[in-house]
Design a protein around this motif. Sequence first.
Motif, PDB file in Angstrom:
ATOM      1  N   ARG A 140       0.819  -1.217   0.000  1.00 30.45           N
ATOM      2  CA  ARG A 140       0.000   0.000   0.000  1.00 30.45           C
ATOM      3  C   ARG A 140       0.850   1.262   0.000  1.00 30.45           C
ATOM      4  O   ARG A 140       0.491   2.253  -0.651  1.00 30.45           O
ATOM      5  CB  ARG A 140      -0.957  -0.008   1.195  1.00 30.45           C
ATOM      6  CG  ARG A 140      -2.074  -1.030   1.038  1.00 30.45           C
ATOM      7  CD  ARG A 140      -3.113  -0.954   2.128  1.00 30.45           C
ATOM      8  NE  ARG A 140      -4.207  -1.888   1.823  1.00 30.45           N
ATOM      9  CZ  ARG A 140      -5.263  -1.591   1.086  1.00 30.45           C
ATOM     10  NH1 ARG A 140      -5.399  -0.356   0.597  1.00 30.45           N
ATOM     11  NH2 ARG A 140      -6.190  -2.489   0.833  1.00 30.45           N
ATOM     12  N   ALA A 141       1.951   1.228   0.699  1.00 28.20           N
ATOM     13  CA  ALA A 141       2.805   2.418   0.736  1.00 28.20           C
ATOM     14  C   ALA A 141       3.480   2.678  -0.612  1.00 28.20           C
ATOM     15  O   ALA A 141       3.839   3.816  -0.926  1.00 28.20           O
ATOM     16  CB  ALA A 141       3.870   2.248   1.821  1.00 28.20           C
ATOM     17  N   ASP A 142       3.632   1.614  -1.427  1.00 32.29           N
ATOM     18  CA  ASP A 142       4.290   1.756  -2.728  1.00 32.29           C
ATOM     19  C   ASP A 142       3.354   2.329  -3.792  1.00 32.29           C
ATOM     20  O   ASP A 142       3.813   3.009  -4.724  1.00 32.29           O
ATOM     21  CB  ASP A 142       4.814   0.401  -3.212  1.00 32.29           C
ATOM     22  CG  ASP A 142       5.759  -0.254  -2.221  1.00 32.29           C
ATOM     23  OD1 ASP A 142       6.613   0.471  -1.668  1.00 32.29           O
ATOM     24  OD2 ASP A 142       5.634  -1.468  -1.994  1.00 32.29           O
ATOM     25  N   LEU A 146      -3.270   3.124  -6.636  1.00 35.69           N
ATOM     26  CA  LEU A 146      -3.716   1.853  -7.226  1.00 35.69           C
ATOM     27  C   LEU A 146      -4.483   1.037  -6.195  1.00 35.69           C
ATOM     28  O   LEU A 146      -5.524   0.441  -6.510  1.00 35.69           O
ATOM     29  CB  LEU A 146      -2.509   1.060  -7.738  1.00 35.69           C
ATOM     30  CG  LEU A 146      -2.804  -0.316  -8.341  1.00 35.69           C
ATOM     31  CD1 LEU A 146      -3.798  -0.213  -9.496  1.00 35.69           C
ATOM     32  CD2 LEU A 146      -1.504  -0.984  -8.808  1.00 35.69           C
ATOM     33  N   PHE A 147      -4.005   1.018  -4.963  1.00 34.16           N
ATOM     34  CA  PHE A 147      -4.720   0.294  -3.910  1.00 34.16           C
ATOM     35  C   PHE A 147      -6.054   0.963  -3.598  1.00 34.16           C
ATOM     36  O   PHE A 147      -7.051   0.285  -3.328  1.00 34.16           O
ATOM     37  CB  PHE A 147      -3.859   0.209  -2.649  1.00 34.16           C
ATOM     38  CG  PHE A 147      -2.914  -0.962  -2.642  1.00 34.16           C
ATOM     39  CD1 PHE A 147      -3.299  -2.177  -2.117  1.00 34.16           C
ATOM     40  CD2 PHE A 147      -1.644  -0.846  -3.179  1.00 34.16           C
ATOM     41  CE1 PHE A 147      -2.439  -3.267  -2.117  1.00 34.16           C
ATOM     42  CE2 PHE A 147      -0.769  -1.920  -3.183  1.00 34.16           C
ATOM     43  CZ  PHE A 147      -1.161  -3.135  -2.653  1.00 34.16           C
ATOM     44  N   ILE A 165       0.024  -6.457  -4.436  1.00 32.99           N
ATOM     45  CA  ILE A 165      -0.171  -6.497  -5.889  1.00 32.99           C
ATOM     46  C   ILE A 165       1.156  -6.862  -6.537  1.00 32.99           C
ATOM     47  O   ILE A 165       2.186  -6.225  -6.273  1.00 32.99           O
ATOM     48  CB  ILE A 165      -0.677  -5.155  -6.441  1.00 32.99           C
ATOM     49  CG1 ILE A 165      -2.042  -4.806  -5.851  1.00 32.99           C
ATOM     50  CG2 ILE A 165      -0.752  -5.186  -7.963  1.00 32.99           C
ATOM     51  CD1 ILE A 165      -2.561  -3.438  -6.265  1.00 32.99           C
ATOM     52  N   VAL A 166       1.129  -7.898  -7.357  1.00 35.06           N
ATOM     53  CA  VAL A 166       2.313  -8.319  -8.102  1.00 35.06           C
ATOM     54  C   VAL A 166       2.151  -7.896  -9.553  1.00 35.06           C
ATOM     55  O   VAL A 166       1.068  -8.027 -10.133  1.00 35.06           O
ATOM     56  CB  VAL A 166       2.507  -9.849  -8.013  1.00 35.06           C
ATOM     57  CG1 VAL A 166       3.544 -10.334  -9.011  1.00 35.06           C
ATOM     58  CG2 VAL A 166       2.931 -10.243  -6.604  1.00 35.06           C
ATOM     59  N   ARG A 406      -1.409   9.349 -11.614  1.00 33.43           N
ATOM     60  CA  ARG A 406      -0.669   8.979 -10.403  1.00 33.43           C
ATOM     61  C   ARG A 406      -0.405   7.470 -10.363  1.00 33.43           C
ATOM     62  O   ARG A 406       0.662   7.037  -9.917  1.00 33.43           O
ATOM     63  CB  ARG A 406      -1.441   9.431  -9.163  1.00 33.43           C
ATOM     64  CG  ARG A 406      -1.494  10.943  -8.989  1.00 33.43           C
ATOM     65  CD  ARG A 406      -2.020  11.326  -7.616  1.00 33.43           C
ATOM     66  NE  ARG A 406      -3.425  10.983  -7.449  1.00 33.43           N
ATOM     67  CZ  ARG A 406      -4.443  11.783  -7.753  1.00 33.43           C
ATOM     68  NH1 ARG A 406      -4.205  12.995  -8.262  1.00 33.43           N
ATOM     69  NH2 ARG A 406      -5.699  11.400  -7.550  1.00 33.43           N
ATOM     70  N   ILE A 407      -1.372   6.672 -10.818  1.00 30.23           N
ATOM     71  CA  ILE A 407      -1.163   5.223 -10.863  1.00 30.23           C
ATOM     72  C   ILE A 407      -0.034   4.876 -11.824  1.00 30.23           C
ATOM     73  O   ILE A 407       0.811   4.010 -11.548  1.00 30.23           O
ATOM     74  CB  ILE A 407      -2.472   4.508 -11.255  1.00 30.23           C
ATOM     75  CG1 ILE A 407      -3.491   4.606 -10.119  1.00 30.23           C
ATOM     76  CG2 ILE A 407      -2.204   3.039 -11.602  1.00 30.23           C
ATOM     77  CD1 ILE A 407      -4.850   4.025 -10.451  1.00 30.23           C
TER      78      ILE A 407
END
Length: 427
Positions: A140-142, A146-147, A165-166, A406-407
């Motif tokens: 989530r921090a990365d 997207l999350f 997420i991979v 941003r994503i």
Amino acid sequence: MTETVQPCPQCGAEIRGDGRFTTWCAACDWNVDPERPEEKQGRLAKAQRAQARRHGERLLAELGTGGTLHARWDSSTVLAVAVALVVHAMTVALTAGGIWFLVRGWGGMGMIPGAFLLALGWSLRPRLHRLPEDEPVLRRADAPELFALTDEVARVAGTRGVDAIVVDAEINASVRSYGIRGRRLLTLGLPLWEVLTPQQRIALLGHEMGHYVNGDTRHGLVVGTAYRSLITWHYYFEPVDRDPLDDTGALTLILNLLYVVPRLLVRGVLTVLDGLTLRASQRAEYLADRVAARTGSTRAALELMDHLLIADSAAVTLRREVNRAALNGPRGRRQAADRTDGLWELLAADLASVPEHERERLRRAGALRGHSVDATHPPTHLRHACLLIGEAAPPAVVADDDRERRITEELSTARTKVARQILRDGY
């Protein structure tokens, strides 16, 4: 692009095509599926395909007559779980037997069968999925945006979001649980993600989140791990090759004869489990498609299916770029891997240039193939028809340009890494 014009050799109609793709006739379907895969001709394979076709068409007919699909436990699901528990009980029995032999035969001959049974029980244990070690893993921090988008889609689907997420190089997307605590993992294949519009990406996330609420027992913890144990059993009982030290081949022949009965038993249990979970698996796909339409809109869900139809074109583009880099040898491939900018844009442009007549050919080819490729999923043409039943759904989650930007920034490192991996290692 080179336009070709010729008469159809079967009906004489004029055929206009694109030199990059298969030439076919829309009037009579001549050459519509020149590379149709060969179907397995065994009685068991035919029975599986027939059962899959009945289930898929029956589910679609239920919807067409006003019925509704919903995840539920039926008698087949209960029996599938029961069979899976028996499989796990066998693993427990082997482990217990190994411990008994070790305890009773400590220091004696009981050590050998005890160690063997323990090793066998360990290899057949229920295996939980783990996070991959060789692919970019986002927390989530990365990738907060997207999350956040995934969480919003998950709320519409009626479930919670994912824990990781991979990002990989597959032309696909999937979800699964991993670890003892059953954390959730979303895998996004960049070659698919990068060619979709923002609204189609929402539909894709909706489809994947829908798998967490659709009652697909085949991929659940109990049945899914039993499947993997049975596949391991089947591998152990595969016929062995002749040992070079066995001059006559008698030992190999005897061993293979001993394997026949247990191999048939394991295959029989796998077949039973397939049959018991088949309807639930197909229903799960229809339900996931409905969630995709509800979150991203019916139109976006249908467009997503069209993109999945032309996945082979994406693979051809990536292989072409890999081969182009390889023309200059290992050094050229390394240099290409260092210059990854533009690969995803090139891929998106190539797929956008696939003409409608090629997409229509793939739809018709899919209808002809039916369940011959994958009996666990309804054919694309049935899924397409399912989405067209009833009124078109508007999007519950609407794409936002700022969020998409941003994503894209959050995925920039993964985009470069995956592109470099494709160009360096091949596709």
